[in-house]
Structures are given as structure tokens and as C-alpha cells.
Design an enzyme around this catalytic site. Structure first.
Site, mmCIF file in Angstrom:
data_model
loop_
_atom_site.group_PDB
_atom_site.id
_atom_site.type_symbol
_atom_site.label_atom_id
_atom_site.label_comp_id
_atom_site.label_asym_id
_atom_site.label_seq_id
_atom_site.Cartn_x
_atom_site.Cartn_y
_atom_site.Cartn_z
ATOM 1 N N CYS A 23 0.829 -1.211 0.000
ATOM 2 C CA CYS A 23 0.000 0.000 0.000
ATOM 3 C C CYS A 23 0.864 1.262 0.000
ATOM 4 N N ARG A 46 9.719 -6.392 5.326
ATOM 5 C CA ARG A 46 8.827 -7.211 4.499
ATOM 6 C C ARG A 46 9.631 -7.992 3.453
ATOM 7 N N THR A 157 -7.583 -1.615 10.575
ATOM 8 C CA THR A 157 -8.232 -2.688 9.830
ATOM 9 C C THR A 157 -9.691 -2.838 10.235
ATOM 10 N N SER A 195 -7.144 -12.539 14.974
ATOM 11 C CA SER A 195 -5.775 -13.076 14.863
ATOM 12 C C SER A 195 -4.870 -12.213 15.735
ATOM 13 N N TYR A 197 -2.334 -10.655 14.657
ATOM 14 C CA TYR A 197 -2.157 -9.414 13.885
ATOM 15 C C TYR A 197 -3.298 -8.434 14.157
ATOM 16 N N HIS A 198 -4.543 -8.918 14.011
ATOM 17 C CA HIS A 198 -5.669 -8.010 14.216
ATOM 18 C C HIS A 198 -5.682 -7.475 15.657
ATOM 19 N N LYS A 201 -3.775 -4.325 16.090
ATOM 20 C CA LYS A 201 -4.478 -3.114 15.628
ATOM 21 C C LYS A 201 -5.447 -2.611 16.703
ATOM 22 N N GLN A 224 -9.280 -0.114 7.345
ATOM 23 C CA GLN A 224 -9.293 -0.485 5.927
ATOM 24 C C GLN A 224 -9.729 -1.940 5.739
ATOM 25 N N VAL A 227 -7.282 -5.027 0.632
ATOM 26 C CA VAL A 227 -6.905 -4.264 -0.560
ATOM 27 C C VAL A 227 -6.635 -5.238 -1.703
ATOM 28 N N THR A 269 -8.924 -21.308 -4.063
ATOM 29 C CA THR A 269 -8.882 -21.900 -2.716
ATOM 30 C C THR A 269 -9.867 -21.191 -1.781
ATOM 31 N N GLU A 343 -12.474 -19.119 12.226
ATOM 32 C CA GLU A 343 -13.378 -18.003 11.959
ATOM 33 C C GLU A 343 -14.772 -18.549 11.683
HETATM 34 P P1 NAD Z 1 3.369 -4.489 3.604
HETATM 35 O O1 NAD Z 1 3.928 -5.536 4.489
HETATM 36 O O2 NAD Z 1 3.462 -4.679 2.133
HETATM 37 O O3 NAD Z 1 4.053 -3.077 3.959
HETATM 38 C C1 NAD Z 1 4.416 -2.701 5.262
HETATM 39 C C2 NAD Z 1 5.775 -2.030 5.184
HETATM 40 O O4 NAD Z 1 6.169 -1.630 6.500
HETATM 41 C C3 NAD Z 1 6.855 -2.970 4.653
HETATM 42 O O5 NAD Z 1 7.539 -2.371 3.587
HETATM 43 C C4 NAD Z 1 7.761 -3.218 5.868
HETATM 44 O O6 NAD Z 1 9.111 -3.401 5.496
HETATM 45 C C5 NAD Z 1 7.530 -1.951 6.693
HETATM 46 N N1 NAD Z 1 7.750 -2.132 8.141
HETATM 47 C C6 NAD Z 1 7.221 -3.092 8.955
HETATM 48 N N2 NAD Z 1 7.702 -2.950 10.211
HETATM 49 C C7 NAD Z 1 8.522 -1.867 10.199
HETATM 50 C C8 NAD Z 1 9.319 -1.235 11.186
HETATM 51 N N3 NAD Z 1 9.381 -1.694 12.433
HETATM 52 N N4 NAD Z 1 10.047 -0.137 10.828
HETATM 53 C C9 NAD Z 1 10.018 0.328 9.558
HETATM 54 N N5 NAD Z 1 9.295 -0.248 8.568
HETATM 55 C C10 NAD Z 1 8.556 -1.333 8.894
HETATM 56 O O7 NAD Z 1 1.852 -4.248 4.031
HETATM 57 P P2 NAD Z 1 0.684 -3.472 3.266
HETATM 58 O O8 NAD Z 1 -0.192 -4.469 2.642
HETATM 59 O O9 NAD Z 1 1.250 -2.379 2.459
HETATM 60 O O10 NAD Z 1 -0.100 -2.857 4.494
HETATM 61 C C11 NAD Z 1 0.253 -1.582 5.010
HETATM 62 C C12 NAD Z 1 -0.618 -1.243 6.217
HETATM 63 O O11 NAD Z 1 -1.988 -1.233 5.817
HETATM 64 C C13 NAD Z 1 -0.493 -2.258 7.345
HETATM 65 O O12 NAD Z 1 -0.418 -1.588 8.577
HETATM 66 C C14 NAD Z 1 -1.752 -3.084 7.244
HETATM 67 O O13 NAD Z 1 -2.136 -3.529 8.508
HETATM 68 C C15 NAD Z 1 -2.745 -2.095 6.654
HETATM 69 N N6 NAD Z 1 -3.777 -2.793 5.856
HETATM 70 C C16 NAD Z 1 -3.427 -3.534 4.762
HETATM 71 C C17 NAD Z 1 -4.402 -4.197 4.036
HETATM 72 C C18 NAD Z 1 -4.089 -5.064 2.832
HETATM 73 O O14 NAD Z 1 -5.010 -5.722 2.316
HETATM 74 N N7 NAD Z 1 -2.857 -5.114 2.359
HETATM 75 C C19 NAD Z 1 -5.753 -4.060 4.420
HETATM 76 C C20 NAD Z 1 -6.079 -3.298 5.537
HETATM 77 C C21 NAD Z 1 -5.081 -2.656 6.245
HETATM 78 N N1 USQ Z 2 -9.556 -16.763 2.258
HETATM 79 C C1 USQ Z 2 -9.956 -17.811 1.452
HETATM 80 N N2 USQ Z 2 -9.035 -18.353 0.598
HETATM 81 C C2 USQ Z 2 -7.760 -17.876 0.497
HETATM 82 C C3 USQ Z 2 -7.362 -16.804 1.326
HETATM 83 C C4 USQ Z 2 -8.289 -16.276 2.200
HETATM 84 O O1 USQ Z 2 -11.106 -18.263 1.495
HETATM 85 O O2 USQ Z 2 -6.988 -18.418 -0.313
HETATM 86 C C5 USQ Z 2 -10.543 -16.154 3.181
HETATM 87 C C6 USQ Z 2 -10.109 -16.170 4.637
HETATM 88 O O3 USQ Z 2 -10.544 -17.321 5.282
HETATM 89 C C7 USQ Z 2 -10.763 -14.902 5.165
HETATM 90 C C8 USQ Z 2 -10.877 -13.982 3.960
HETATM 91 O O4 USQ Z 2 -10.661 -14.801 2.811
HETATM 92 O O5 USQ Z 2 -12.062 -15.159 5.607
HETATM 93 C C9 USQ Z 2 -9.895 -12.835 3.929
HETATM 94 O O6 USQ Z 2 -8.567 -13.308 4.044
HETATM 95 P P1 USQ Z 2 -7.335 -12.377 3.583
HETATM 96 O O7 USQ Z 2 -6.085 -13.121 3.806
HETATM 97 O O8 USQ Z 2 -7.608 -11.825 2.238
HETATM 98 O O9 USQ Z 2 -7.488 -11.113 4.571
HETATM 99 P P2 USQ Z 2 -7.165 -10.913 6.121
HETATM 100 O O10 USQ Z 2 -6.491 -12.063 6.726
HETATM 101 O O11 USQ Z 2 -8.421 -10.452 6.770
HETATM 102 O O12 USQ Z 2 -6.106 -9.718 6.105
HETATM 103 C C10 USQ Z 2 -6.051 -8.710 5.087
HETATM 104 C C11 USQ Z 2 -4.715 -7.992 5.236
HETATM 105 C C12 USQ Z 2 -4.688 -7.262 6.584
HETATM 106 C C13 USQ Z 2 -5.906 -6.377 6.714
HETATM 107 C C14 USQ Z 2 -7.200 -7.142 6.493
HETATM 108 C C15 USQ Z 2 -8.393 -6.236 6.393
HETATM 109 O O13 USQ Z 2 -3.633 -8.901 5.138
HETATM 110 O O14 USQ Z 2 -3.505 -6.498 6.675
HETATM 111 O O15 USQ Z 2 -5.946 -5.779 7.978
HETATM 112 O O16 USQ Z 2 -7.122 -7.818 5.213
HETATM 113 S S1 USQ Z 2 -9.834 -6.924 7.100
HETATM 114 O O17 USQ Z 2 -10.012 -8.308 6.561
HETATM 115 O O18 USQ Z 2 -10.944 -6.106 6.715
HETATM 116 O O19 USQ Z 2 -9.656 -6.980 8.516
#
Ligand code: NAD
Ligand code: USQ
Length: 416
Positions: A23, A46, A157, A195, A197-198, A201, A224, A227, A269, A343
Site C-alpha cells: 500500500c 517485508r 483494519t 488473529s 495481527y488483528h 491493531k 481499511q 486491498v 482456494t 473463523e
Molecule cells: P506491507 O507488508 O506490504 O508493507 C508494510 C511495510 O512496512 C513494509 O515495507 C515493511 O518493510 C515496513 N515495516 C514493517 N515494520 C517496520 C518497522 N518496524 N520499521 C520500519 N518499517 C517497517 O503491508 P501493506 O499491505 O502495504 O499494508 C500496510 C498497512 O496497511 C499495514 O499496517 C496493514 O495492517 C494495513 N492494511 C493492509 C491491508 C491489505 O489488504 N494489504 C488491508 C487493511 C489494512
Molecule cells: N480466504 C480464502 N481463501 C484464500 C485466502 C483467504 O477463502 O486463499 C478467506 C479467509 O478465510 C478470510 C478472507 O478470505 O475469511 C480474507 O482473508 P485475507 O487473507 O484476504 O485477509 P485478512 O487475513 O483479513 O487480512 C487482510 C490484510 C490485513 C488487513 C485485512 C483487512 O492482510 O492487513 O488488515 O485484510 S480486514 O479483513 O478487513 O480486517
């Protein structure tokens, strides 16, 4: 275009924490392109996790310095700078950097963001908490120590609300309750993480509430959804700017995984029954939302609702309906597989295509969200990217090997 710089027309100096990620990178380019001065801060953790997992981005991302130099060569804006710094471990250096640079705004993406990775082993659970909570607290504590009036925009999230325990519309951060004794109050929506992770947040959200109240920081927390997508117009300008694309079982998110699986002829999947409802947003809408959040910092206030919370979501959809859209578009089959996660199989969140997460605040600020039903073109774009880099797919990394608990591992036949 010169002098656009977002909704309020002001050019700001912005730190993009985690700006090398999925992102963060397109957002950094977007903010630079509309006239802000951008400094990316990232410790490249990452990229190191990819090495540890033996997985890699489907797209061949160039080193951080190279992608930044490529952008600076193409853009007429103030050059983007990149600083390699660990926000969890290098507090003093970060505070010094804030004092020297005096940013107006910081966007905080810098956390370990994969739920499956956070559930994989005791080491990844502990790393996720240590890294995320420390990084967030260091940023907050550092803003106070710097004495600067910095607006912090954090990527939270939808998962903080919990999936499956809701009857009605999920509000934007707060719910109205009657406290014991009869007083009415607006409080943070109860946290119900799915999780480790969650859960980080949710801990972040509590820290934000305290710092907004106690130190009157300007804080925006964006809840969010998942994505999807890969490139934006800006990352597509040059192959060396290509965005990361996670497809593996730990980091790949569901819709991008399905689109990649379709491109490779791998059955989709779908975990469990696929009845899980989740929130989605396209990466170009993520960029737009951050632009809007940057242009609208909240006023500091010492009350319960001091943190500005917006749901950064286009719509909700059931996982099996998302799979159906991809299957109809590409002809690839769906395959129900044992769910590695703990879940709820079904929840009351949404009937098909019905939005029951409020996203009113972003809509009022001007967001016109991209909906899945009318996004065939954008989905095709992702399958084209996946097709192009198919040779980089390691099929052994597609199945997730992260199980939520012993029962889920046993059900998948993976228990010790
Ligand atoms: P990402 O892992 O691709 O990017 C995160 C970046 O942060 C990486 O480049 C990593 O190197 C850096 N980072 C992690 N820990 C660090 C630290 N201690 N110091 C400096 N840099 C550090 O993840 P993303 O998908 O780009 O997500 C970005 C943010 O958005 C996250 O906080 C995630 O929770 C949130 N988010 C993502 C999604 C999604 O679907 N990707 C959805 C909802 C929320
Ligand atoms: N899922 C499948 N098949 C797959 C992968 C996932 O059925 O191959 C299902 C999972 O069981 C889950 C859903 O799809 O119910 C979403 O899984 P995901 O891995 O796409 O998303 P999630 O684990 O929720 O995490 C992602 C991002 C995280 C962000 C979150 C937003 O990795 O950083 O916070 O989406 S949210 O889901 O709205 O909390």
C-alpha cells in the site's frame, strides 16, 4: 499538474512510514504526484520476511533505492527520499529525524500485516506484537517528544470490529452506549480481533485514544478492508516502479490470490464454505482515501471521540461470491478447502451485495468507490500482471501452512 496537493491545496511534507510496502509505495507516488514532499521510512523487513518464507512478490520489485531513483527521474516534483530505519528499534534516530525534517503529516503503514503469518509460529506471533505495538507507540511517543504538531494517519483494519458478531451496520469507530448509572456516551466499538495481527491493531487503537486525549495529538485511524489490485497509473509508468504482489499462503490476500490462481489455472482456494463476509477496497481507492485523510486533519480534542476514525471500504462481499465473480470472468473452478483459520463460517454481516459497513465519511469527502461487480476491467488487469509473471510463481507456496490453533492444524492433517 502543479500546485494541486490534495483537497485543501496545501503542499505538505509527509513521512510515509512503511512506504516500501504494497500500500505504501503507490501511496507515496500518489502523494508526490499531487505535489507533496515525501520521505519514505522503511526498514525493508517485508522483503526480509520473503527471504525467510522462501516466497517472493509475483512482480519483480526493484530495490528501494532503485525504485525511488526511477520515480525521481520521471517526475518533475520534489524528489522522494528513502530512509532505512526500524521504527520499533531506532526510537532516538527517528525523533532526531522528525526534529530535523519537521514533517506536517505521517502516514503509518509500517507493521507486520498478515494474519496467517502472525498465527504461524510462536516466533511470528511474538514478532508481530513486538514490532507493531512498539512501532506504533514509538511514533506516538516520538511526536510528543518532538514537540511538533504532526497529523498522524494510521492504517488500521476492519478486523478490529470482529467479523460475525454484528447484527446491523458497522459504524465508523464509535458506538453510543448507556453506561452503568444511566449516562449516555459514545465509546470505541468493542474490539474483537480474529488473529494476533488483528489484536495488534486493537492495541494500537487504545494507544491512539490515550495519546489523543492526553497529549492532544491529531490522529486519524483508517479501518481499511482487504486491498486488491496491484499497479496504479503511477506504478505502471515504468517496470522498475512495479508494485509488490503477494500470492503465497501467508501474505497473499484473498482476491489477489484468486486472480493469480485464475491466471495459473489453479482452482480457487475458498476456505470452509466461503460464507465469510469481508470488506474490500481497490488500491487506487486506497491512494485517494489517504489523499483525503491528509487534507482533513482533525482538530485536537480531549474527549472520548478524539481520534478521527473512518472505514476505508468500498463494499462487503462473501468470499464465495468473490470467487464466483473471478470464476465467471476467467472460467477457473472454485474448490472448497479445509479452513486453516478459526473463523465463523457464516455471519450476519451482509446479504449479497449489501453494504452494511458505514463508509459515509469518505463518501462525504468525495470518494467514489470502485465496486467489484463493475470492476471486470481492473480484475483483468491483475490477471494480465499475473500472466506476465507466471514463471515466478512457486506453486508449493500457494497453500497456506499457517493454522490458527491445534484443532485447525489437525483438521488439515498437519498436526505434529
Ligand atoms: P506491507 O507488508 O506490504 O508493507 C508494510 C511495510 O512496512 C513494509 O515495507 C515493511 O518493510 C515496513 N515495516 C514493517 N515494520 C517496520 C518497522 N518496524 N520499521 C520500519 N518499517 C517497517 O503491508 P501493506 O499491505 O502495504 O499494508 C500496510 C498497512 O496497511 C499495514 O499496517 C496493514 O495492517 C494495513 N492494511 C493492509 C491491508 C491489505 O489488504 N494489504 C488491508 C487493511 C489494512
Ligand atoms: N480466504 C480464502 N481463501 C484464500 C485466502 C483467504 O477463502 O486463499 C478467506 C479467509 O478465510 C478470510 C478472507 O478470505 O475469511 C480474507 O482473508 P485475507 O487473507 O484476504 O485477509 P485478512 O487475513 O483479513 O487480512 C487482510 C490484510 C490485513 C488487513 C485485512 C483487512 O492482510 O492487513 O488488515 O485484510 S480486514 O479483513 O478487513 O480486517
Amino acid at each position: 499538474p502543479a500546485a494541486s496537493a490534495g483537497g485543501d491545496g496545501k503542499s505538505k511534507k509527509i513521512f510515509v512510514l512503511g512506504g516500501d510496502g504494497f500500500c505504501g509505495w503507490p501511496v507515496a507516488l500518489h502523494l508526490s504526484d499531487i505535489g507533496h514532499e515525501v520521505v519514505i521510512v522503511d526498514n525493508l523487513s517485508r522483503r526480509k520476511i520473503d527471504v525467510d518464507l522462501g516466497a517472493q512478490s509475483l512482480t519483480p520489485i526493484t530495490p528501494a533505492e532503485e525504485r525511488v531513483a526511477t520515480w525521481n527521474g520521471l517526475s518533475s516534483r520534489e524528489p522522494i527520499r528513502f530512509v532505512n530505519l526500524d521504527l520499533a528499534l531506532e526510537y532516538d534516530r527517528f525523533v532526531q529525524m522528525m526534529r530535523e525534517e519537521r514533517p506536517d503529516t505521517m502516514i503509518h503503514f509500517a507493521e507486520q500485516r498478515a494474519a496467517p503469518y502472525s498465527q504461524k509460529t510462536p516466533a511470528t506471533k511474538r514478532y508481530t506484537v513486538d514490532n507493531n505495538v512498539r512501532a506504533t507507540h514509538n511514533v506516538l511517543c516520538g511526536i510528543v517528544e518532538s514537540g511538533l504538531d504532526i497529523h498522524l494517519v494510521h492504517l488500521g483494519t476492519m478486523g478490529v470490529y470482529g467479523y460475525g458478531n454484528s447484527g446491523g451496520e458497522i459504524p465508523e469507530g464509535y458506538i453510543d452506549v448507556q453506561l452503568p448509572g444511566g449516562r449516555e456516551r459514545s465509546i470505541l466499538h468493542p474490539a474483537y480481533p480474529g488473529s494476533v495481527y488483528h489484536a495488534t491493531k486493537c492495541l494500537d487503537a487504545t494507544l491512539f485514544q490515550f495519546y489523543a486525549k492526553n497529549d492532544l495529538l491529531r490522529l486519524t485511524d483508517l479501518h481499511q478492508g482487504i486491498v486488491w489490485g496491484t499497479n496504479t497509473d503511477l506504478t505502471a509508468r515504468d517496470e522498475r516502479l512495479v508494485n509488490r504482489f503477494d500470492y503465497d499462503g501467508e501474505y497473499g490476500t484473498v482476491l489477489n490470490r484468486f486472480l493469480m490462481q485464475a491466471a495459473c489455472g489453479i482452482p480457487l482456494t475458498v476456505y470452509g464454505t466461503g460464507g465469510q463476509t469481508r470488506a474490500f477496497i481497490h488500491i487506487k481507492d486506497t491512494c485517494k482515501c489517504i489523499e483525503l485523510a491528509v487534507a482533513n486533519p482533525p482538530e485536537p480534542k480531549p474527549d472520548w471521540g478524539a481520534v478521527e476514525i473512518l472505514n476505508q471500504v468500498a463494499q462487503t462481499a462473501r468470499v464465495r461470491d468473490v470467487a464466483r465473480i473471478v470464476s465467471d470472468l476467467t472460467g477457473v473452478e472454485m474448490q472448497l478447502t479445509e479452513n486453516p483459520r478459526n473463523e465463523a463460517a457464516e455471519n450476519e454481516l451482509a446479504a449479497e451485495n449489501e453494504l452494511d459497513v458505514s463508509n459515509r465519511k469518505f463518501k462525504m469527502l468525495g470518494l467514489e468507490p470502485t465496486l467489484l461487480e463493475s470492476a471486470a476491467g481492473l480484475m483483468t488487469e491483475v490477471t494480465e500482471v499475473a500472466n506476465k509473471y507466471q514463471h515466478r510463481v512457486d506453486r508449493s507456496k500457494v497453500v497456506s501452512k499457517a493454522y490458527w490453533n491445534k484443532e485447525r492444524a489437525a483438521a488439515a492433517g498437519a498436526a505434529d
